[in-house]
Design a protein around this motif. Structure first.
Motif, PDB file in Angstrom:
ATOM      1  N   LEU A   1       0.840  -1.200   0.000  1.00  0.00           N
ATOM      2  CA  LEU A   1       0.000   0.000   0.000  1.00  0.00           C
ATOM      3  C   LEU A   1       0.872   1.246   0.000  1.00  0.00           C
ATOM      4  O   LEU A   1       1.937   1.266   0.628  1.00  0.00           O
ATOM      5  CB  LEU A   1      -0.894   0.036   1.247  1.00  0.00           C
ATOM      6  N   PRO A   2       0.416   2.331  -0.652  1.00  0.00           N
ATOM      7  CA  PRO A   2       1.102   3.616  -0.526  1.00  0.00           C
ATOM      8  C   PRO A   2       0.679   4.307   0.770  1.00  0.00           C
ATOM      9  O   PRO A   2      -0.286   3.886   1.429  1.00  0.00           O
ATOM     10  CB  PRO A   2       0.609   4.396  -1.750  1.00  0.00           C
ATOM     11  N   GLN A   3       1.374   5.381   1.115  1.00  0.00           N
ATOM     12  CA  GLN A   3       1.108   6.060   2.385  1.00  0.00           C
ATOM     13  C   GLN A   3      -0.338   6.517   2.531  1.00  0.00           C
ATOM     14  O   GLN A   3      -0.957   6.357   3.596  1.00  0.00           O
ATOM     15  CB  GLN A   3       2.048   7.265   2.524  1.00  0.00           C
ATOM     16  N   ASP A   4      -0.928   7.064   1.467  1.00  0.00           N
ATOM     17  CA  ASP A   4      -2.271   7.638   1.604  1.00  0.00           C
ATOM     18  C   ASP A   4      -3.366   6.586   1.752  1.00  0.00           C
ATOM     19  O   ASP A   4      -4.522   6.920   2.021  1.00  0.00           O
ATOM     20  CB  ASP A   4      -2.581   8.585   0.440  1.00  0.00           C
ATOM     21  N   ARG A   5      -3.018   5.307   1.599  1.00  0.00           N
ATOM     22  CA  ARG A   5      -4.023   4.260   1.777  1.00  0.00           C
ATOM     23  C   ARG A   5      -3.821   3.463   3.069  1.00  0.00           C
ATOM     24  O   ARG A   5      -4.527   2.495   3.328  1.00  0.00           O
ATOM     25  CB  ARG A   5      -3.998   3.305   0.579  1.00  0.00           C
ATOM     26  N   ILE A   6      -2.875   3.917   3.883  1.00  0.00           N
ATOM     27  CA  ILE A   6      -2.652   3.280   5.188  1.00  0.00           C
ATOM     28  C   ILE A   6      -3.392   4.107   6.235  1.00  0.00           C
ATOM     29  O   ILE A   6      -3.083   5.282   6.452  1.00  0.00           O
ATOM     30  CB  ILE A   6      -1.154   3.210   5.520  1.00  0.00           C
ATOM     31  N   VAL A   7      -4.382   3.512   6.855  1.00  0.00           N
ATOM     32  CA  VAL A   7      -5.281   4.239   7.754  1.00  0.00           C
ATOM     33  C   VAL A   7      -5.256   3.593   9.132  1.00  0.00           C
ATOM     34  O   VAL A   7      -5.238   2.363   9.254  1.00  0.00           O
ATOM     35  CB  VAL A   7      -6.725   4.228   7.204  1.00  0.00           C
ATOM     36  N   ALA A   8      -5.258   4.426  10.168  1.00  0.00           N
ATOM     37  CA  ALA A   8      -5.314   3.933  11.547  1.00  0.00           C
ATOM     38  C   ALA A   8      -6.713   4.148  12.105  1.00  0.00           C
ATOM     39  O   ALA A   8      -7.290   5.232  11.971  1.00  0.00           O
ATOM     40  CB  ALA A   8      -4.293   4.659  12.413  1.00  0.00           C
ATOM     41  N   ARG A   9      -7.233   3.112  12.733  1.00  0.00           N
ATOM     42  CA  ARG A   9      -8.563   3.202  13.354  1.00  0.00           C
ATOM     43  C   ARG A   9      -8.512   2.588  14.747  1.00  0.00           C
ATOM     44  O   ARG A   9      -7.959   1.513  14.938  1.00  0.00           O
ATOM     45  CB  ARG A   9      -9.603   2.459  12.515  1.00  0.00           C
ATOM     46  N   GLY A  10      -9.133   3.254  15.701  1.00  0.00           N
ATOM     47  CA  GLY A  10      -9.235   2.721  17.045  1.00  0.00           C
ATOM     48  C   GLY A  10      -7.929   2.754  17.807  1.00  0.00           C
ATOM     49  O   GLY A  10      -7.039   3.561  17.527  1.00  0.00           O
ATOM     50  N   ALA A  11      -7.801   1.867  18.788  1.00  0.00           N
ATOM     51  CA  ALA A  11      -6.622   1.823  19.651  1.00  0.00           C
ATOM     52  C   ALA A  11      -6.354   0.381  20.051  1.00  0.00           C
ATOM     53  O   ALA A  11      -7.258  -0.462  20.053  1.00  0.00           O
ATOM     54  CB  ALA A  11      -6.828   2.686  20.894  1.00  0.00           C
TER      55      ALA A  11
END
Length: 685
Positions: free
Chosen positions: A328-338
């Protein structure tokens, strides 16, 4: 994609890599030492190869043996896990020479980042801010003294070639510098083969933050956000989480920029972590981040990043090593939650983290949403002194930090580890502590949260459950009753004729000293008395569980009984108690106190004699360090039990000794001074 991968490691990380290999259709090859022949990672892999005897130097740290195992098994690539050879350039170089794939960064990146001195030079050249310090070639005391005056006390001495706290010393004033340098050099030389040191300004209230990087063979490099690793003991991590709490967007941006700058400067081409310090006592740019070091491997705490991104970082490592571009490129790496991880170690926090050895009788985790457990143990796994104390990683995750902490706390409460002592209860106390829940932890957390140390409270129900469990096991007619679960339990008949209420006097091991109990009754309900106290305790047992209804509270225990040893787990506590009829206990000669050993210093657990600090005829004070024992990557300073003179030395540095082995004999001498209250202390190796 590789068709087969050899995992040059053991324990939970080897099991973790096996799982990803299985999912990707890759044949997993395990390696094992003699101590690990029956280990879980060996059982999970498709095939396994012996690489040497129990000691790590002759097995897991033998690069030639690992590569030979890959050749013999037909493995196309080697995954190093973490620890052992994962950050040593020798293994990728041997892989290249033998046409074997290497699942890690190029050897030059490992070599350059492996030196704290060299890595800081590269960081400064790349524009990455570093803690003010001294990282030069001149290693004499005068050079360090001048640097410390320039930096300003307090300062921190570090070993250039290693980590984990070895060679690390805090120095608050000039008069202490020379001694600290000498001991740090000796420890660095013994631990890493390199006595080189560096000096840094000591940040009084640091936060330890790291950024996960991923790079491929085509120059692509991304970050996968940050993790907080501030809760530590002896510079070793205890709790890790992602994302870091109470961090501004501006600070995050500086962290990511600094990590990417360093990664690009060395052409990083695998998974790796750049570690930083933040000064919790400063504001704005003065707070950092300050570059600390780079780990050119997968980290123990990688699961928290996986849980917030939904990515398999081991799969990324394998695909990158096989020549694929980043998934994945940077703009498609997403963080959700904890997500929050707790390291479950075979150690006793109430006894200065002394390692706990033994055999796992049972390891069980209740499945629940928001909980993940990565482990390398199962029932009958042996916990030996040859390797580190990590047993498992318990990870809680959820929509936010509070949900992740709640899941982790509940998971630690459900977990049952029988047979081996651990820090399980302590971990749960940490996760529920207000200072942690507020996200205000620094690396000083343990000292601030538990200024007098942490000690578990004695639980009366534990004592009652242990006594009842032992009695029920004796009442069973089944020959294998000692291991439960129990079936068809009849009346309670210990020391009484069948059909009549039994009365038995028992002694139960407890933290405050043995407790004397009397149990009267049968058919699962007993009156329990202790001295002048009368307890009404209803006890029932079935299916390897004991339920105690005592003092208005009901507690249900998982139980296993092995001879006179009763293992209990309830609500996040896992304890082991010796139980025996009182007369048997006294006949065994265990009624005496601590002073029965006189002037003999004995090994508290099996291990390697690291050093002998005394000579024959030398005067010693009570509590003075006599022998340093190494076990499970910790050094244990064994003190003189009495003041006197050394009569005999019964061991030598480099010697392997069994638990209970006599090491030094001291002839008591009341004239020699004493250091009352000294206790055995564990420090990181």
């Amino acid at each position: 994609m590789f068709r087969s991968v050899l995992i040059a490691n053991r324990g939970e990380i080897a099991c973790r890599v096996v799982r990803t290999c299985r999912r990707l259709g890759i044949r997993a090859v395990a390696v094992y030492s003699d101590a690990d022949a029956g280990a879980l990672h060996v059982r999970l892999a498709d095939t396994a190869v012996r690489i040497g005897p129990a000691d790590a130097a002759s097995s897991y740290l033998d690069a030639e043996a690992v590569v030979d195992a890959a050749r013999r098994s037909g493995a196309e690539a080697i995954h190093p896990g973490y620890g052992f050879l994962s950050e040593r350039a020798v293994l990728p170089e041997l892989c290249a020479a033998n046409g074997i794939g290497w699942i890690g960064p190029h050897a030059e990146a490992i070599r350059r980042m492996g030196s704290k001195i060299e890595s800081k030079r590269i960081a400064r050249e790349a524009g990455v801010p570093c803690v003010p310090g001294y990282q030069e070639d001149a290693q004499d005391d005068a050079a360090f003294a001048a640097a410390a005056e320039r930096i300003g006390y307090p300062v921190l001495i570090k070993a250039s070639a290693g980590g984990g706290g070895r060679g690390m010393r805090r120095v608050a004033r000039p008069d202490d510098l020379a001694e600290a340098l000498a001991s740090a050099r000796a420890e660095a030389k013994a631990g890493f083969g390199d006595p080189a040191l560096l000096l840094e300004k000591l940040i009084e209230r640091p936060r330890h933050i790291e950024v996960q990087l991923a790079g491929d063979k085509y120059g692509n490099l991304v970050h996968l956000f940050e993790r907080e690793c501030s809760i530590q003991r002896y510079y070793q991590k205890v709790i890790e989480e992602a994302p870091a709490p109470n961090l501004s967007d501006e600070t995050r941006a500086r962290l990511y920029d600094a990590a990417l700058r360093l990664g690009r400067a060395i052409g990083y081409d695998s998974l790796g972590t750049v570690e930083f310090l933040l000064d919790a006592g400063a504001k704005g740019a003065a707070a950092g981040p300050w570059f600390l070091e780079m780990n050119t491997r997968l980290q123990v705490e990688h699961p928290v990043t996986e849980e917030i991104t939904g990515l398999d970082l081991v799969e990324w490592q394998i695909r990158i090593a096989a020549g694929e571009p980043l998934p994945l490129p940077q703009d498609r790496i997403v963080a959700r939650g904890a997500a929050i991880e707790a390291r479950l170690n075979a150690e006793d926090p109430a006894a200065d983290y002394r390692p706990c050895l033994g055999t796992v009788v049972e390891f069980a985790v209740e499945e629940r949403p928001g909980l993940r457990v990565d482990t390398g143990i199962a029932a009958r796994s042996a916990v030996t002194p040859h390797y580190d104390s990590l047993l498992a990683k318990v990870i809680g995750f959820g929509a936010d930090r509070a949900a992740a902490a709640n899941s982790l706390s509940a998971g630690l409460g459900d977990l049952a580890l029988l047979g081996v002592g651990s820090n399980q209860e302590f971990l749960r106390v940490i996760v529920d502590h207000p200072l942690f829940r507020n996200g205000a932890a620094t690396t000083r957390f343990l000292g601030e949260a538990f200024p007098d140390g942490w000690h578990t409270e004695e639980c009366t129900a534990d004592v009652v459950a242990a006594a009842a469990a032992w009695a029920e096991a004796q009442a069973s007619d089944r020959p294998d009753a000692s291991l439960g679960p129990w079936a068809g339990l009849g009346g309670f008949r210990v020391l009484a004729p069948a059909g009549r209420p039994a009365r038995v006097a028992l002694r139960v091991e407890a933290p405050g000293g043995p407790r004397d109990l009397e149990l009267t009754g049968g058919a699962g309900r007993y009156a329990v008395s202790a001295g002048d106290e009368l307890w009404d305790a209803a006890v029932s047992a079935s299916g390897g569980r004991v339920t105690v209804d005592h003092d208005g509270r009901i507690a249900t225990y998982r139980v296993a009984v092995e001879g006179s040893r009763v293992h209990l787990a309830c609500d996040g506590r896992s304890v082991s108690r010796r139980v025996a009829p009182r007369v048997d206990w006294l006949d065994a000669g265990e009624a005496g106190g601590e002073g029965d050993g006189g002037g003999r210093v004995v090994a508290t657990l099996p291990g390697l004699v690291s050093s002998v600090a005394v000579e024959p005829g030398q005067a010693v004070a009570k509590g003075e360090t006599v022998v340093v024992l190494e076990a499970m990557k910790l050094l244990h300073a064994l003190p003189a039990p009495v003041a006197g003179r050394v009569a005999a030395i019964l061991c030598a540095a480099g010697q392997t000794v069994a638990a209970g082995a006599a090491l030094v004999e001291i002839e008591p001498d009341a004239v020699v001074g004493s250091a009352d209250g000294a206790v055995e202390r564990s420090v990181p190796s």
